[in-house]
Structure formats: structure tokens, C-alpha cells
Design a protein around this motif. Structure first.
Motif, PDB file in Angstrom:
ATOM      1  N   TYR A  74      -7.224   5.843   2.039  1.00  0.00           N
ATOM      2  CA  TYR A  74      -8.304   5.004   2.585  1.00  0.00           C
ATOM      3  C   TYR A  74      -7.769   3.649   3.028  1.00  0.00           C
ATOM      4  O   TYR A  74      -8.060   3.165   4.126  1.00  0.00           O
ATOM      5  CB  TYR A  74      -9.383   4.831   1.511  1.00  0.00           C
ATOM      6  CG  TYR A  74     -10.305   3.650   1.713  1.00  0.00           C
ATOM      7  CD1 TYR A  74     -11.331   3.697   2.640  1.00  0.00           C
ATOM      8  CD2 TYR A  74     -10.140   2.476   0.976  1.00  0.00           C
ATOM      9  CE1 TYR A  74     -12.182   2.619   2.833  1.00  0.00           C
ATOM     10  CE2 TYR A  74     -10.981   1.397   1.152  1.00  0.00           C
ATOM     11  CZ  TYR A  74     -11.992   1.466   2.087  1.00  0.00           C
ATOM     12  OH  TYR A  74     -12.819   0.391   2.276  1.00  0.00           O
ATOM     13  N   LEU A  75      -6.963   3.041   2.160  1.00  0.00           N
ATOM     14  CA  LEU A  75      -6.463   1.702   2.475  1.00  0.00           C
ATOM     15  C   LEU A  75      -5.568   1.727   3.712  1.00  0.00           C
ATOM     16  O   LEU A  75      -5.583   0.801   4.522  1.00  0.00           O
ATOM     17  CB  LEU A  75      -5.678   1.150   1.284  1.00  0.00           C
ATOM     18  CG  LEU A  75      -6.507   0.837   0.028  1.00  0.00           C
ATOM     19  CD1 LEU A  75      -5.601   0.540  -1.149  1.00  0.00           C
ATOM     20  CD2 LEU A  75      -7.437  -0.337   0.291  1.00  0.00           C
ATOM     21  N   TYR A 124       0.821  -1.210   0.000  1.00  0.00           N
ATOM     22  CA  TYR A 124       0.000   0.000   0.000  1.00  0.00           C
ATOM     23  C   TYR A 124       0.850   1.253   0.000  1.00  0.00           C
ATOM     24  O   TYR A 124       0.563   2.213  -0.713  1.00  0.00           O
ATOM     25  CB  TYR A 124      -0.901   0.032   1.248  1.00  0.00           C
ATOM     26  CG  TYR A 124      -2.077  -0.915   1.248  1.00  0.00           C
ATOM     27  CD1 TYR A 124      -2.489  -1.574   0.093  1.00  0.00           C
ATOM     28  CD2 TYR A 124      -2.799  -1.125   2.417  1.00  0.00           C
ATOM     29  CE1 TYR A 124      -3.578  -2.430   0.124  1.00  0.00           C
ATOM     30  CE2 TYR A 124      -3.894  -1.971   2.449  1.00  0.00           C
ATOM     31  CZ  TYR A 124      -4.274  -2.626   1.302  1.00  0.00           C
ATOM     32  OH  TYR A 124      -5.353  -3.467   1.330  1.00  0.00           O
ATOM     33  N   LEU A 145      -7.401   6.954  -2.534  1.00  0.00           N
ATOM     34  CA  LEU A 145      -7.591   5.512  -2.364  1.00  0.00           C
ATOM     35  C   LEU A 145      -6.535   4.937  -1.425  1.00  0.00           C
ATOM     36  O   LEU A 145      -6.845   4.180  -0.500  1.00  0.00           O
ATOM     37  CB  LEU A 145      -7.527   4.826  -3.730  1.00  0.00           C
ATOM     38  CG  LEU A 145      -7.479   3.306  -3.702  1.00  0.00           C
ATOM     39  CD1 LEU A 145      -8.760   2.751  -3.098  1.00  0.00           C
ATOM     40  CD2 LEU A 145      -7.282   2.750  -5.103  1.00  0.00           C
ATOM     41  N   VAL A 150     -13.394  -0.758  -5.695  1.00  0.00           N
ATOM     42  CA  VAL A 150     -12.976   0.635  -5.923  1.00  0.00           C
ATOM     43  C   VAL A 150     -13.033   0.985  -7.408  1.00  0.00           C
ATOM     44  O   VAL A 150     -13.286   2.132  -7.760  1.00  0.00           O
ATOM     45  CB  VAL A 150     -11.578   0.949  -5.333  1.00  0.00           C
ATOM     46  CG1 VAL A 150     -11.579   0.754  -3.842  1.00  0.00           C
ATOM     47  CG2 VAL A 150     -10.506   0.158  -5.997  1.00  0.00           C
ATOM     48  N   ILE A 156     -11.705  -5.676  -2.961  1.00  0.00           N
ATOM     49  CA  ILE A 156     -11.340  -4.260  -2.863  1.00  0.00           C
ATOM     50  C   ILE A 156     -11.028  -3.705  -4.248  1.00  0.00           C
ATOM     51  O   ILE A 156     -11.478  -2.618  -4.613  1.00  0.00           O
ATOM     52  CB  ILE A 156     -10.145  -4.075  -1.906  1.00  0.00           C
ATOM     53  CG1 ILE A 156     -10.601  -4.332  -0.470  1.00  0.00           C
ATOM     54  CG2 ILE A 156      -9.581  -2.672  -2.016  1.00  0.00           C
ATOM     55  CD1 ILE A 156      -9.508  -4.272   0.550  1.00  0.00           C
ATOM     56  N   VAL A 179     -12.998   5.073  -8.911  1.00  0.00           N
ATOM     57  CA  VAL A 179     -11.853   5.796  -8.381  1.00  0.00           C
ATOM     58  C   VAL A 179     -11.084   6.372  -9.575  1.00  0.00           C
ATOM     59  O   VAL A 179     -10.957   5.708 -10.598  1.00  0.00           O
ATOM     60  CB  VAL A 179     -10.977   4.868  -7.517  1.00  0.00           C
ATOM     61  CG1 VAL A 179     -10.259   3.846  -8.348  1.00  0.00           C
ATOM     62  CG2 VAL A 179      -9.987   5.661  -6.716  1.00  0.00           C
TER      63      VAL A 179
END
Lengths: 640, 484
Positions: free
Chosen positions: A164-165, A132, A161, B374, B370, B379
């Protein structure tokens, strides 16, 4: 130099893919090192791009209208999206502004990812964390390198994103999951307003290149709407009022995430956006000043809330909001390079503060309540001194870095010379006092003195040096040095290489260029304000000579963060949820979903009724025949 | 170069496969394997077709035409345009994944099941390539028959109610469309879609549109959707929402808008309003749904509205965006329903209050859900983002408020999709989630991963579709010129 830009962008993406594909076969330590080295490769690419950059000056006509050429070199990989005459490339822009951002993101980013190796050691899902975080660095680099507005928006969305992760990384904690969703949805709101601004540009120019967007001539209302749309995105990403409530909650993420995303890089993207698209804002000067006003308001409100927070990370988070308020103030009045310079020094000292806080949290097995931490400095001298360097830089005490960057911003407000300029100036100076107060409240509560019972009980040594693994201590040390000396790069009255460097991409508005006198008295005022803040903190929290003034109402307001959360809950979330539920219960289920079965039953009933006519008796049929024939005859007669 | 036979083969190969699978007395395993073979052959043939299609040439390609009822002006006429190539591709890929899913879970009565799945593939391809209204109608109906049986026989507990609703709704639309087709053909003395003239009849337009808005569906014609999507087997729901629903939108693009230009612009505002209503209404209901399939079902309603918004914007960006979004949403929705099936198989439920915490120890499931989630909430950087962006930019040129409504729906999409992700994967472990519930198995991964890979590829290069759907530099003019 474009090679450097691509290397810089793609190295972290490669790191992410390698970790993802490696999966369980990859040793846990390896994931950390892959991520770290990929970000350092990106830093090398950024340096390469930085060395080669050349930017042309905008050409301004005698009447004041400027033409902005693409302020650097564009490089396109392929056409990403096209339709009719509209086409957008997967395109990077290498110019003074983007290269500075690349250096900050990959440089500070590399240090923080290195720190994560020690910090995340032993977490069962370390690999996922490093995948991530490398993806975040990639997204952030796409944001700052994006060569047109759409690529910028893509990076913009992808950092949201990854944020968020990472906020929701510990996904078994309901509070973390909730915070992650909140951050994403508030940012989706900002994305939507940006998209609307882009639709206006497409409708008028058929393009989303910086060049056409900067040189378009729209009616002043339309221009203001475009700028407002961008400002909506900037405020959401940078947690400025009224879209600020997600940032404190985002502290649910691991501390290095707070340092990287919610302090050093992503949250400052709004500042970068305004600096990057300043020609749009300059044509809508009112909106630009609104941005400055938002910044001034946020820096005060956040500074006030920070005074009553008891969680070490939340104090620093509100401080981040407040400091970004300063940056908004800077770029809003037109002092783009001052805003960007503060963005850079802030990245150093705020990352430092978060990481030293992380060392403290680690040593206390996850405790974040500052009321329990007294006297930690005695057990962790390295952490203590590094934190002090960050704190002094934050308050802006010379010769620490914040002094050089913050004062220029406040001086620019004075340079405006208008009534609102002076209000901004006062806010800035008052903010300096608050900064001194909340920062040293934190300092006096946590570090000096004899260790409290809680600290003695819970403190444990880690690593060979007792304060943490070397991968954590080295980045902290480097950032402590940067937080101390990083500001010497520029002292506006005497030397300003940073401003000169950015001039081709974002030169300071003439109206916002302070004179040396303004610089000097502003510096004097802010340093005094900061020292007064420190003195009050010392009096209250160290010596306890002064009692905290008894003001239950003010305290309640501050502890409830000025009731923004409650307000938004009542105003948006609950009505939306209520409408949706009502729609389902009162309309969808009784009307829409019943129509089908009702139709079916009606059909069956009608069939049943018609069946009764099929009596099987000849006389019935003859009767119908007769009626039918009579009806036909009648019909003909009437028709005639 | 022309390779016109490819179009017909793409229709009739799976039909032949269906007959073969149904007749041969093979074992369960061999039947499934044979059906898979046909499905994969379809994918291969489509790749061949896409590779041979000349995107720089105007008009119909790979065309085949044979007289059928000469004196009525009916002929077997098939062929493809750029956008049909993409929709055929979506069909064969999604059908292959769904057939594979049926194979993986081992559906009862395999010969019937796989024959119907193959029949469905052939009929759906037929809808997207038919160039004669009678042929179009025949395939449109042929598509429904396998669906009735698949839902009625292999569906969930309340499958009969769902089937009856589905039949009633779709038949109502189809019959009106049949009447409209006959009336149009008698007026024009031909049923051919390429040669047929444009018509100004509002009644005929409405007849076609009713069938299409029920199929798509748009608000308030979606009464069949929630129950059907919940009760059908997951892989059938997957193709129903991913592919079959696109037939309604395709009908608008291929027939309703170009053949009835004046009525289409007369009713533009009304259709745009229905589409916007579907978008907002679907998003709101998705946000309050209490189960996995409910959320995805209502989000499909919302997405149909969004695509219709793009089509009826009547602008270049709207048309290109709509085609891109049809494919992107098709892949997303297929993947999501297959993942719903994966979850249901492990927990026996899709109810959120019984689920939760599935991410722990199941990295592949978490990554898939996920990633698809997304992408589905668009996104920025995803194929769905590209599609939505074009659609909204296109409809913005019609009037700004449509785009503003759409932008609001983007925020709602984030809310309901993240809610879905968290309810399944995060927080405490749900009461039906057993510790020993496995991660996604290699067999399941082999079905879903290619769909996700397709989405990632499209995300890297959405212009592949958005710039290769209509000939020329102005899709709006191409549609107006009836694709000639």
C-alpha cells in the motif's frame, strides 16, 4: 542455521529503522546504500540458513494417513500472543521450503533495491522510498519464515501494508492513492477470510502451530472451510480471479516496486501459502482443485486482457497474473515443487522484464505507452537484448528458464488423467500461445525497426553507458543471465534436484507426478504453441501482413477487463456507500442525534408545565392537597 | 512487597495537585508546568505499581480498606487486579499526554483548566481501582463533573448543545445505576465488590448495564457521542474516547458480568447483538463521515462494540482480547484525536473537502498519522490486530457468525481509515492547507511519540497484556469466580 534465519529477517528491519531515524540528516544516496546493503546482508543470512537446513520426511501409515512433523527447525524469540491455553510464539521455521523462499526474496530483492538507487535518483523523497522498500523485504521474509500460521499472517498483513505504501508512493497523484487503497482493501478481505480459517483451527485445536493444523482431523465440511479461507487469502494476495482487479492498478507505483512486489515476490505469496499448508489442502482435495481451476481460468483471462493493453507496465502486470495462474495450477493439482520452481524462474525473468521496461521508461522521460515507442532497440541495445532474454524465458522457449518450469506444471495436469486434468492441460497450452502472442506484440511494437519520431524526440542518454546508471544496468545484466540459465537447475525428465530438495516440506502428490512421456509431449505442445503465438505477433505487429481481426465486441470486453471492476463497483462499493449514507441521513441524524435534544426539550417543557402549577395561591395548593388526599384514600379503599 | 499505599496515592495525588494548581496564583506557564509535573509523577507511580504487582498471585493486590458507613456496609475499599493495572496505566499515560497538549496550546484560564484535568485523572483512576460500589459510583460521577466543565467552557462553537446532550445521556445512565447500587447493597447488606455475593436479579443487571452501554457507548445509546467528540477540545476528546469510554467497558467486566452471572448469560445474545450493531453501524458511519473527528468518533463506537463482543463472548480469548484491545484502542484513539488537534491548529478545520496534501514537506506528521492509522485499522502484527484477533477468535467459540460480522468490519475499518489518511495527507493540497503550515513541532512530537512508542512496544509483545490480565490459565473461570 537459525542464526542465519534471524539475521536474514532482521537486517532489512534494521535498515528501515536506520533510515527512519536518520531522517533528513542522512544524505539521500546513503539511504539507498543502507537499504541495499541490508538486503544483501539478509541474502548472506539466507545462504547461511540454506546451507544448514535438514528436513525430516513425513511418516505415512499403511492406510494412507500421513503424520507431518514440523518440517524443519523452529526457533522462538518470545511468546508473542497468549491467552488461556492458547499461545503463539514469535517463531521462525527453517526448512527446505522457507530457505528457498528466503534466497529468492533476498537475492532478487537485493538486485532490485540496487536498481532502485539509479531509478529513484533525484526523487525528492528518496529516503522514504528506501525505508519502505527495506520494510517490505523484512515483511516478506517474515511471511516466508513465519514458524506458525499467525506469524505467517502477520507477515502477510505487513507485506500488504508495504505494498500500500509503495503503490501510493507518489501520493500527489490521485490515481496512485486510489490504487493503493484498492490494493489494501482487497487484501484486507483476503486477510479476513484467512483469519476466519484460523478461528476454526483455534476452536478445534487451541493452537495455530503448523504441526497441529496439519494433523487435525475435522469433518470434511469444516476442513473445506479452513482450506477455502486460506484460498481466499491466497487469491487476494496473488491477484487471482475473483480478487484480481487491484494488480493492474498497482502499476501506479515506481517500476522497481512493480518488479519486486508485484512480480517477483509478494504476489507469489499465495503460491507459497498453498505449498506451505498443503496438508490442509490435501485433506480438502476439492478446494485444492478449485485453486487449480482458478489458476487455469486466471491464466487465460489475464493472457487475453494483456493482448489489448497499451501501457508497457500493464502488459507485464497481466502477464504476471497469468503466470501466477500457472503456479496456482501447479500447486493446486499437487505438483508443489513445480509450482515453486516456476515461482523462482518467474521471479528472475519477470523482474528482468519490469526492470528493462523501467530502463525504457526512464530513457523516454516517463512515457509508458507502447504505441509511441517503436524502434527503441536501436538506441538501447543492451536493454533490447536483456528484454529479449526475459521474453523468451516468459514464453518458455528452450533453453530459457521458463521452458523448464512451466512445462512441468502443465504436464502435471496431464498426469491427473481425469477430465478436469485435461481441461487444465488445454488451458495451459492455450495460455502458452497467448503468452507468445502478447509478449512478442510488446517486443515488436517497442524494440525492432527504425526509431519513431516520438522516440527520437524524447530519448535521452543516461549514465556513462547511455542506457542508465550502472546500479541499474548491473542488476539487469545479472537477472538476464539468471533468466537464461536459471531453469537448467532442473529438467524434470532427467534431473530434479529442486524437487528433491523440497520433498521433505512439500512433496509432489503421486497423482500429479507426470511420466517422462507426458513431460515430452507437453513440452512439444507448449513450445509449438508459444512459437505459433510469436509467429502471429510477428505477422501482425512487425510485418503487418495480417490485420487484427475486426471484433468490436471482444475488443470492448477485453479493454474493460471483462467488466470485473464495474461489477464490483455496482455490487459492493456503491451499495455499501449508499447504505452508509442512507443510515446517516435517515436514521443517525433524525433519530439518534435528535433523541438527546428532544429529551432535553421535553424535560424543559415538562418543567414549564409543572411550573405553572406553582401559582403562589394558597387555594390552589389546598385544592391539590384535597385531591391528593382523596386519591390516597381511594387507593386504599380499592386496594382493600 | 504489598505497597498498598500506591493505589490510594495514584487516586489522591492528582486530586491534591488539582487543589494546589487551583489555589496557587501562578503564571500561566508555571501552572501548566506544575500540572505536568503531577501528571508525570502519576506515570512514574504507575510504573512503580506495575513493577511491584505480582502477576502470578490470585486476587486483589495493593488493597486498602477503611470503614466508611459501617452499618450500611460501605467502606473505602481500593485495590488492583492485573487488568486494572493496565487500565490505570492507560489512564495516567493518556491523561499526561492530554494535559501536555493543553499546556502546549496554552489553554485560557489555566488554573481552572489544569485543576480540572488533574481532577479527571484522579477520578478516572478511582473508577478503575474502586472495590466498593458506593466508592465506584462516587468516582464514576466525579469523573463526569470535570468533563462537563471542560467541554462547556473550553469547547468549540456549539459546545453548549454538546454539553447538554452529554449531561442528559450520562445522568440518565448514572441515576439508574445508583438505584441499582442501592437495591443491590440493601439486598446483600454490603456494597463491597470483593465480598459481595452474586445476584440473579435481571433488573439490577439492566440498571448497571444501561449506565455502561451509554458510557462505552454501544448502539443505539451513542446519541451524545458525535457532537461531544466534535465540540470538546481535542485533548479532552482524546481522553474521553481513549480512557473515559473504557470505564463503561470496565464496568461490564468488573461488575455486570461477574456479579450477575445468570442475567449476563440470559441477556448475552441481546448484548452481543447490540455490540455487533455498534461495530457495523459505527464502521459504516465512519466510512461516510466528512471530517477527521467524525471518522475517529464513529470508529470509537465500532471499537467499543468490538470490545463488548469480546467481554460477552464469555471465553478465555474474549476476555484477554478485550482487555488488550481496551488499552490498545485507548492509545490509538488518544493519539488520533491529538493528531486531529495538530491538524486543526494548522488549518482551522477537520473537514476533508478543505484538507489534503499535508504529507508534502511534513514527514513527521505523515509518519505519525500513517503509523497510528494503520495500527488502528489493525494491520496484522499490530497490538490492535492482536486484540481483535483474540476477541474474534473468542467470540467465534460462542457462535461463528459474530466472528464473521467482525471480520467484515475489519475490511470496513481498512476502508474508513485509509480514506482518512488520504484525505488529510494525500492528493492535491487542500484549500486551508497553507504552504507555511508547519510540520509537527518538537513539543507536539514529545506528546504523541511516546503514545506511538507504547503502541509499537505492545505490538512487539501483546502477550504482556493478554497474558497478564487475569490470574490463572482460564480468564473465563477467573471472571466467573469473581477474580478470587
Amino acid at each position: 542455521m537459525t542464526g542465519g534465519a534471524w539475521l536474514c529477517l532482521l537486517a532489512p528491519l534494521g535498515g528501515t529503522i536506520a533510515i527512519l531515524l536518520g531522517g533528513n540528516r542522512l544524505p539521500r544516496v546513503a539511504a539507498g546504500w543502507i537499504a541495499t546493503s541490508s538486503v544483501f546482508v539478509a541474502f548472506a543470512g539466507a545462504v547461511w540458513a540454506f546451507i544448514g537446513v535438514r528436513g525430516p520426511q513425513p511418516t505415512c501409515g499403511a492406510l494412507g494417513g500421513c503424520f507431518y512433523p514440523p518440517p524443519g527447525e523452529l526457533t522462538t524469540a518470545w511468546t508473542w500472543l497468549a491467552s488461556g491455553h492458547f499461545s503463539v510464539g514469535l517463531q521462525l521455521l527453517v526448512d527446505p521450503l522457507s530457505t528457498v523462499m528466503m534466497l529468492i526474496v533476498s537475492g532478487v530483492g537485493g538486485l532490485i533495491v540496487l536498481y532502485s538507487i539509479g531509478y529513484m535518483h533525484g526523487d525528492p523523497e528518496e529516503r522514504r522510498y528506501f525505508a519502505y522498500i527495506a520494510f517490505f523485504v523484512f515483511s516478506m521474509l517474515l511471511l516466508v519464515e513465519g514458524g506458525n500460521l499467525l506469524m505467517l499472517l502477520v507477515g502477510w498483513g505487513l507485506v500488504g501494508l508495504s505494498s500500500y505504501l509503495l503503490i501510493g508512493f507518489w501520493h500527489e497523484r490521485p490515481s496512485a492513492v486510489q490504487a493503493a487503497k484498492k490494493a489494501f482493501v482487497m487484501n484486507a478481505f483476503g486477510d479476513a477470510t484467512m483469519a476466519l480459517a484460523f478461528f476454526i483451527l483455534i476452536a478445534h485445536t487451541g493452537s495455530l502451530s503448523f504441526e497441529s493444523a496439519f494433523n487435525v482431523h475435522l469433518s470434511s465440511t469444516t476442513q473445506s472451510l479452513v482450506a477455502l479461507g486460506l484460498l481466499g487469502g491466497a487469491a487476494a494476495k496473488s491477484a487471482q480471479i475473483p480478487l484480481q482487479t487491484w494488480l493492474p492498478d498497482a502499476m501506479e507505483g515506481p517500476t522497481p516496486v512493480s518488479a519486486l512486489i508485484h512480480a517477483a515476490t509478494m504476489v507469489t505469496a499465495g503460491v507459497y501459502l498453498i505449498a506451505r499448508t498443503h496438508p490442509i489442502f490435501e485433506q480438502a482435495r476439492t478446494v485444492e482443485l478449485i485453486a487449480a481451476g482458478i489458476g487455469a481460468l486466471t491464466l487465460l483471462v489475464a493472457g487475453l486482457i494483456a493482448l489489448v493493453q497499451t501501457d508497457i507496465k500493464r502488459v507485464i502486470a497481466y502477464s504476471t497474473m497469468s503466470q501466477i495462474g500457472y503456479m496456482f495450477l501447479g500447486v493446486g493439482v499437487g505438483a508443489y515443487s513445480s509450482g515453486m520452481f516456476h515461482l523462482m524462474t518467474h521471479a528472475f525473468f519477470k523482474a528482468l522484464l519490469f526492470m528493462t521496461a523501467g530502463l525504457a521508461i526512464h530513457a523516454l522521460s516517463g512515457e509508458q505507452d507502447i504505441r509511441k515507442m517503436r524502434g527503441l532497440g536501436k538506441l538501447m541495445p543492451f536493454t533490447k537484448w536483456c528484454f529479449l532474454a526475459g521474453a523468451l524465458a516468459l514464453v518458455g522457449i528452450p533453453p530459457f528458464s521458463g521452458f523448464f518450469s512451466k512445462d512441468s506444471i502443465i504436464a502435471s495436469a496431464a498426469a491427473l488423467g481425469t477430465w478436469y486434468g485435461w481441461i487444465f492441460w488445454l488451458c495451459g497450452v492455450a495460455g502458452a500461445l497467448l503468452t507468445g502472442l502478447y509478449t512478442f506484440r510488446l517486443w515488436f511494437l517497442v524494440f525492432p525497426g527504425e526509431p519513431s519520431a516520438f522516440v527520437q524526440e524524447h530519448h535521452h542518454k543516461e549514465g556513462r553507458f547511455g542506457e542508465g546508471h550502472w546500479t541499474m544496468l548491473v542488476p539487469v545484466g545479472v537477472l538476464a543471465v539468471l533468466a537464461t540459465v536459471g531453469g537448467w537447475l532442473q529438467w524434470a525428465p532427467l534431473w530434479h534436484p529442486f524437487t528433491n530438495w523440497l520433498a521433505p516440506a512439500a512433496s509432489t502428490l503421486a497423482a500429479a507426478a507426470p511420466t517422462n512421456t507426458q513431460e515430452y509431449y507437453t513440452s512439444a505442445a507448449t513450445v509449438i504453441a508459444g512459437l505459433v503465438g510469436i509467429a502471429i505477433a510477428w505477422a501482425i505487429y512487425s510485418e503487418e501482413r495480417v490485420k487484427i481481426p475486426y471484433a468490436p465486441f471482444a475488443q470492448r470486453v477485453l479493454e474493460n477487463k471483462f467488466y470485473f471492476d464495474a461489477l464490483y463497483d455496482r455490487l459492493f462499493y456503491r451499495p455499501a456507500a449508499a447504505i452508509a449514507t442512507d443510515l446517516r441521513i435517515d436514521f443517525e441524524e433524525p433519530v439518534i442525534l435528535q433523541t438527546g435534544p428532544d429529551l432535553g426539550e421535553t424535560t424543559l417543557e415538562a418543567g414549564g408545565m409543572v411550573r405553572r402549577l406553582q401559582t403562589g395561591f394558597l387555594r390552589t395548593y389546598v385544592l391539590f392537597l384535597a385531591f391528593g388526599a382523596a386519591a390516597v384514600v381511594l387507593a386504599f379503599l380499592i386496594a382493600k | 512487597m504489598s505497597a498498598s499505599y500506591l493505589t490510594s496515592i495514584l487516586i489522591w495525588l492528582p486530586v491534591a495537585g488539582a487543589i494546589l494548581v487551583w489555589l496557587l496564583p501562578l503564571s500561566r506557564y508555571a501552572t501548566g508546568a506544575l500540572a505536568m509535573l503531577f501528571s508525570l509523577a502519576e506515570v512514574g507511580l504507575w510504573i512503580e505499581q506495575a513493577a511491584r504487582f505480582d502477576f502470578s498471585r490470585p486476587g486483589l493486590q495493593m488493597e486498602e480498606r477503611a470503614r466508611w458507613f459501617g452499618d450500611l456496609g460501605v467502606s473505602y475499599h481500593v485495590g488492583v487486579y492485573g487488568f486494572s493495572v493496565w487500565l490505570v496505566g492507560l489512564t495516567v499515560v493518556a491523561m499526561a499526554a492530554a494535559t501536555g497538549y493543553g499546556f502546549w496550546v496554552g489553554r485560557d484560564r489555566p488554573r481552572g483548566y489544569f485543576a480540572l484535568m488533574l481532577l479527571l485523572t484522579g477520578a478516572t483512576v478511582g473508577v478503575f481501582v474502586a472495590q466498593d460500589l458506593v466508592v465506584f459510583y462516587a468516582f464514576f460521577e466525579a469523573m463526569l463533573i470535570p468533563l462537563y466543565v471542560l467541554i462547556g467552557v473550553w469547547g468549540g462553537a456549539r459546545r453548549m448543545d454538546a454539553t447538554i446532550k452529554f449531561v442528559l445521556y450520562t445522568m440518565a445512565g448514572s441515576l439508574l445505576m445508583l438505584a441499582a447500587i442501592v437495591a443491590y447493597g440493601l439486598q446483600a447488606h454490603t456494597f463491597d465488590l470483593v465480598d459481595g455475593p452474586a445476584s440473579g436479579s435481571r433488573w439490577l443487571f439492566l440498571g448497571f448495564m444501561l449506565a455502561f452501554v451509554i458510557k462505552a457507548p454501544l448502539f443505539p445509546f451513542h446519541g451524545w457521542l458525535p457532537d461531544t467528540y466534535r465540540e470538546a477540545p481535542p485533548e479532552v476528546t482524546a481522553v474521553l474516547s481513549g480512557v473515559i469510554a473504557k470505564a463503561g467497558l470496565y464496568g461490564m467486566l468488573r461488575i455486570a458480568i461477574p456479579k450477575f452471572p445468570d442475567p449476563a448469560s440470559f441477556y448475552r445474545t441481546a448484548v452481543l447483538a447490540l455490540a455487533a450493531a455498534a461495530l457495523v453501524y459505527g464502521s459504516l458511519l465512519a466510512f461516510r463521515s466528512t471530517d477527521f473527528r467524525g471518522v475517529v468518533a464513529y470508529s470509537s463506537l465500532a471499537q467499543s462494540g468490538l470490545i463488548a463482543l469480546g467481554l460477552f463472548a464469555g471465553t478465555d480469548l474474549g476476555f484477554d482480547g478485550a482487555v488488550l484491545q481496551m488499552v490498545a484502542h485507548g492509545l490509538v484513539s488518544t493519539s488520533l484525536f491529538l493528531i486531529a488537534g495538530v491538524v486543526e491548529r494548522r488549518t482551522t478545520t477537520g473537514e476533508f473537502r478543505l484538507l489534503g496534501g499535508m504529507a508534502r514537506g511534513r514527514p513527521a506528521l505523515a509518519t505519525l498519522l500513517i503509523a497510528v492509522g494503520v495500527i488502528s485499522l489493525a494491520v496484522p502484527g499490530s497490538a490492535n490486530f492482536a486484540g481483535e484477533f483474540l476477541i474474534l477468535a473468542g467470540v467465534f467459540q460462542r457462535a461463528w457468525w459474530w466472528a464473521a460480522i467482525g471480520a467484515g468490519a475489519i475490511v470496513l475499518a481498512a476502508m474508513y481509515m485509509l480514506r482518512l489518511i488520504s484525505a488529510v495527507l494525500h492528493d492535491a493540497r487542500g484549500s486551508t492547507v497553507a504552504d507555511e503550515a508547519l510540520d509537527v513541532r518538537p513539543g507536539e512530537l514529545a506528546l504523541i511519540a511516546p503514545l506511538v512508542a507504547g503502541l509499537l512496544l505492545l505490538s512487539a509483545w501483546p502477550a504482556a497484556i493478554s497474558h497478564h490480565s487475569f490470574f490463572g490459565n482460564s480468564p473465563a473461570a477467573t471472571v466467573k469466580g469473581q477474580f478470587k
